[in-house]
Design an enzyme around this catalytic site. Sequence first.
Site, PDB file in Angstrom:
ATOM      1  N   ALA A   3       0.797  -1.228   0.000  1.00 34.80           N
ATOM      2  CA  ALA A   3       0.000   0.000   0.000  1.00 34.80           C
ATOM      3  C   ALA A   3       0.827   1.275   0.000  1.00 34.80           C
ATOM      4  CB  ALA A   3      -0.939   0.005   1.209  1.00 34.80           C
ATOM      5  N   LYS A  37      12.510   0.157 -11.559  1.00 33.30           N
ATOM      6  CA  LYS A  37      11.841  -1.093 -11.952  1.00 33.30           C
ATOM      7  C   LYS A  37      12.851  -2.226 -11.996  1.00 33.30           C
ATOM      8  CE  LYS A  37       8.635  -3.120 -15.297  1.00 33.30           C
ATOM      9  NZ  LYS A  37       7.755  -3.623 -14.212  1.00 33.30           N
ATOM     10  N   HIS A  62      10.775   2.354 -18.626  1.00 29.81           N
ATOM     11  CA  HIS A  62      10.186   2.506 -17.297  1.00 29.81           C
ATOM     12  C   HIS A  62      11.127   3.293 -16.383  1.00 29.81           C
ATOM     13  CE1 HIS A  62       7.521  -0.782 -18.629  1.00 29.81           C
ATOM     14  NE2 HIS A  62       6.686  -0.338 -17.709  1.00 29.81           N
ATOM     15  N   ALA A 105      -2.418  -9.903 -14.198  1.00 27.11           N
ATOM     16  CA  ALA A 105      -2.188  -9.176 -15.445  1.00 27.11           C
ATOM     17  C   ALA A 105      -0.845  -8.470 -15.374  1.00 27.11           C
ATOM     18  CB  ALA A 105      -3.301  -8.164 -15.691  1.00 27.11           C
ATOM     19  N   SER A 106      -0.203  -8.337 -16.522  1.00 28.78           N
ATOM     20  CA  SER A 106       1.064  -7.606 -16.572  1.00 28.78           C
ATOM     21  C   SER A 106       0.825  -6.106 -16.629  1.00 28.78           C
ATOM     22  CB  SER A 106       1.877  -8.046 -17.790  1.00 28.78           C
ATOM     23  OG  SER A 106       1.148  -7.823 -18.987  1.00 28.78           O
ATOM     24  N   GLY A 121      -0.813  -7.637  -9.664  1.00 30.62           N
ATOM     25  CA  GLY A 121      -0.134  -6.785 -10.637  1.00 30.62           C
ATOM     26  C   GLY A 121       1.362  -6.955 -10.585  1.00 30.62           C
ATOM     27  N   GLY A 176       3.677   1.630  -1.715  1.00 31.81           N
ATOM     28  CA  GLY A 176       4.480   1.694  -2.933  1.00 31.81           C
ATOM     29  C   GLY A 176       3.941   2.706  -3.929  1.00 31.81           C
ATOM     30  N   THR A 221       2.587   2.377  -6.978  1.00 34.10           N
ATOM     31  CA  THR A 221       1.253   2.062  -7.489  1.00 34.10           C
ATOM     32  C   THR A 221       0.290   1.738  -6.359  1.00 34.10           C
ATOM     33  OG1 THR A 221       2.252   1.182  -9.515  1.00 34.10           O
ATOM     34  CG2 THR A 221      -0.046   0.617  -9.102  1.00 34.10           C
TER      35      THR A 221
END
Length: 246
Positions: A8, A144, A140, A108-109, A84, A10, A12
Site C-alpha cells: 500500500a 523497476k 520505465h 495481469a502484466s 499486478g 508503494g 502504485t
Amino acid sequence: MNVVVVGATGRTGSEIVAEASERGHDVSGVARSQTSVGDVRVYPTEEFPELLDNADAVIDFTVPEATREHVQAAAAAGVPYVIGTTGFDDDGMAALRTASESTAVLKASNFARGVQALLRVVEAGVEALPEYDIELTETHHNGKRDAPSGTANTILDVVDETRDEALDRTHGREGEHRRGDDEVGVHVRRAGTVRGEHELLLAGNDEVLSLTHRAESRRVFAAGAVDAAEWLADRSAGWYDFEDTV
C-alpha cells in the site's frame, strides 16, 4: 466492498488505496511496517492473515516473493486475489496457479485499458503484415526491477501467437551481424520517473507502422486494478486475466 491492498505504500499501491477509497470501498493496507496512506491504516505484513477475515478482495502490487506468500494465505481463506506483480519465475507462476484452485486469482502484466486495446491492435497489425520486421522498445522508471517488463513479454507473446511461431528474442544489439528473418529485437530503457511506455515497430520496405502506449500516470493502473477487484469479488475459484473483465 472490503479491499486489502498489499504494498500500500508503494508507487502504485498508494494510488490503488486512493482510487479504491474514492469509490467508497473500505480499504486496509499492508506493508513492511505499520503506517498510513492518507486516512487509510496500513498494517504490518504479519497481520495480513487477520485482515482476510473481513476481506472481499486483495490487490497486490509488490514483488514475487511477497505475492507468492500472501496469495497462499488468501487461497486458504477463500479471498479473491488481484495480482499486478511481475517478474515471476516458473515456480512462482506454478504457485499462483495452485492458489487459483482454491480461490479466484486474476493476474495481469498491465491494468491499463489502453494496453488491452494495444494488444488487439498488435494482433491485427502482425496478422496483416506477416513479412515485416518487428522491434519492441519499452521504457520505465529507474527503480523497476524486472526487464523486459511484464507488459513487453505479453506483447511478445501476442506476436508469437499471431505468427504461430516463437520468434528469436534478441535483447539489445552489439557487434556485427545481420538481423535474422525470425528475430524480434527487444530493447529496454530504465530512466527517471517514466511510468511506462511500450512501442512495437513493424517495418517493411519503405514504410513503418509504430504502435505505442504511454501511461501518463500510475492512476491508470490503479483504476484498472480496482475495476478488476470489483469484478473478481463474486467469481468462483479459477484463473483469470484482465481481458476477462473487458
